[in-house]
Write an enzyme that holds these catalytic residues in place. Sequence first.
Site, PDB file in Angstrom:
ATOM      1  CE  LYS A 107     -25.114  62.527  37.271  1.00 19.41           C
ATOM      2  NZ  LYS A 107     -23.740  62.128  36.956  1.00 19.41           N
ATOM      3  CD  GLU A 146     -14.272  59.882  35.385  1.00 13.63           C
ATOM      4  OE1 GLU A 146     -14.576  58.932  34.641  1.00 13.63           O
ATOM      5  OE2 GLU A 146     -14.916  60.194  36.409  1.00 13.63           O
ATOM      6  CG  ASP A 154     -24.673  47.693  39.930  1.00 11.17           C
ATOM      7  OD1 ASP A 154     -23.469  47.979  40.129  1.00 11.17           O
ATOM      8  OD2 ASP A 154     -25.305  48.068  38.921  1.00 11.17           O
ATOM      9  CB  VAL A 199     -13.724  56.949  39.926  1.00 10.71           C
ATOM     10  CG1 VAL A 199     -13.050  57.139  41.289  1.00 10.71           C
ATOM     11  CG2 VAL A 199     -14.520  58.197  39.531  1.00 10.71           C
ATOM     12  CB  ALA A 239     -14.888  48.556  40.847  1.00 10.01           C
TER      13      ALA A 239
HETATM   14  N1  PSU Z   1     -21.173  58.958  37.974  1.00  6.17           N
HETATM   15  C1  PSU Z   1     -21.335  60.163  37.399  1.00  6.17           C
HETATM   16  N2  PSU Z   1     -20.658  60.452  36.281  1.00  6.17           N
HETATM   17  C2  PSU Z   1     -19.784  59.558  35.705  1.00  6.17           C
HETATM   18  C3  PSU Z   1     -19.613  58.293  36.326  1.00  6.17           C
HETATM   19  C4  PSU Z   1     -20.318  58.035  37.459  1.00  6.17           C
HETATM   20  O1  PSU Z   1     -22.122  60.953  37.896  1.00  6.17           O
HETATM   21  O2  PSU Z   1     -19.185  59.853  34.673  1.00  6.17           O
HETATM   22  C5  PSU Z   1     -18.636  57.314  35.739  1.00  6.17           C
HETATM   23  C6  PSU Z   1     -17.270  57.419  36.451  1.00  6.17           C
HETATM   24  O3  PSU Z   1     -16.244  57.109  35.532  1.00  6.17           O
HETATM   25  C7  PSU Z   1     -17.374  56.333  37.491  1.00  6.17           C
HETATM   26  C8  PSU Z   1     -18.134  55.281  36.739  1.00  6.17           C
HETATM   27  O4  PSU Z   1     -16.137  55.854  37.960  1.00  6.17           O
HETATM   28  O5  PSU Z   1     -19.089  55.991  35.982  1.00  6.17           O
HETATM   29  C9  PSU Z   1     -18.785  54.286  37.652  1.00  6.17           C
HETATM   30  O6  PSU Z   1     -19.325  53.246  36.907  1.00  6.17           O
HETATM   31  P1  PSU Z   1     -19.948  51.978  37.676  1.00  6.17           P
HETATM   32  O7  PSU Z   1     -21.150  52.510  38.395  1.00  6.17           O
HETATM   33  O8  PSU Z   1     -20.308  51.017  36.583  1.00  6.17           O
HETATM   34  O9  PSU Z   1     -18.891  51.495  38.603  1.00  6.17           O
HETATM   35 MN    MN Z   2     -21.953  48.435  38.644  1.00  9.07          MN
END
Ligand code: PSU
Ligand code: MN
Length: 304
Positions: free
Chosen positions: A160, A25, A139, A107, A142
Amino acid sequence: MNQYLDISPEVKEALDAGRPVVALESTIISHGMPYPQNVETALRVENTIRENGAVPATIAVIGGRLKAGLSRDEIEHLGRSGRAVAKASRRDLPVLVAQGRDGATTVTTTMIIAAMAGIRVFATGGIGGVHRGAQVTMDISADLEELARTPVMVICAGAKSILDLGLTLEYLETKGVPVIGYGTEELPAFYTRRSGFKVDYRLDTPEELAAAFRAKLEMGLGGGMLVTNPIPEEYSMDPERIGAAIDEAVAEAERLGIRGKETTPFLLARIKDITGGDSLASNIQLVLNNARLAAHTAKCLANG
Ligand code: PSU
Ligand code: MN
């Protein structure tokens, strides 16, 4: 062939020959790590995949084109531009493509573009999930929906504890996504090997991972598979220290009213600052560890 997709010559040749390819990614490059460590890590991860017998396909949106396989210059551009590059999730692709813009793929979008290109295995650091407090904020990343619908195996180091890990597992169960522990019965929590939550199945070899995923594909069940690979012991962090840093970052995000797509990048950046950069070193090592496992698993899938 999809008119919006560009597959690099190296990746195309490997796919045509049935050789193993591993997707990577680009949100981790633009939004997940600071420059220049982001670019160094991206190139190092690509090399690790090559050294382990597969071809890397780093994925992004560049000038409105969906890219599977980036040049060095494109990786440098994404790393240098950092947060100026849009974080591209599923809902962002139509406008970014129509307007010819750049996007760092999460992702979710990395799975989408990998599947379009015919790539089955994807290595990353951590996935998004159900955020703490999602009962009120709703929240939920996706990434979880994408795992439910797109047939790509995602190899990560767990999630995490910026997230509610228990609710994340519940969501994946509802959506029918198998959560595999690689050599462990416990869900790893990214910086640490343990979380207190159980995975669905423990598998111990790349062959077993490939066999389970092949069965899923051949049954036509749809959707992906989540493989959680614990950070190597020597790079794992003290759970209390990282837990305190995460709690502080989450409290700060709440105080500042950080919402929506900004939440995850904000928390990642704050954790890195609070831990004085130690978390970055662990982050890099766990991604390399996942890249190695992904390369071996892609080889097993290609040979099966
Ligand atoms: N969690 C991590 N490192 C990351 C991400 C998430 O520990 O780099 C990034 C990844 O690209 C993941 C995205 O798909 O954040 C998720 O964002 P959101 O929570 O806004 O869906
Ligand atoms: Mn989100």
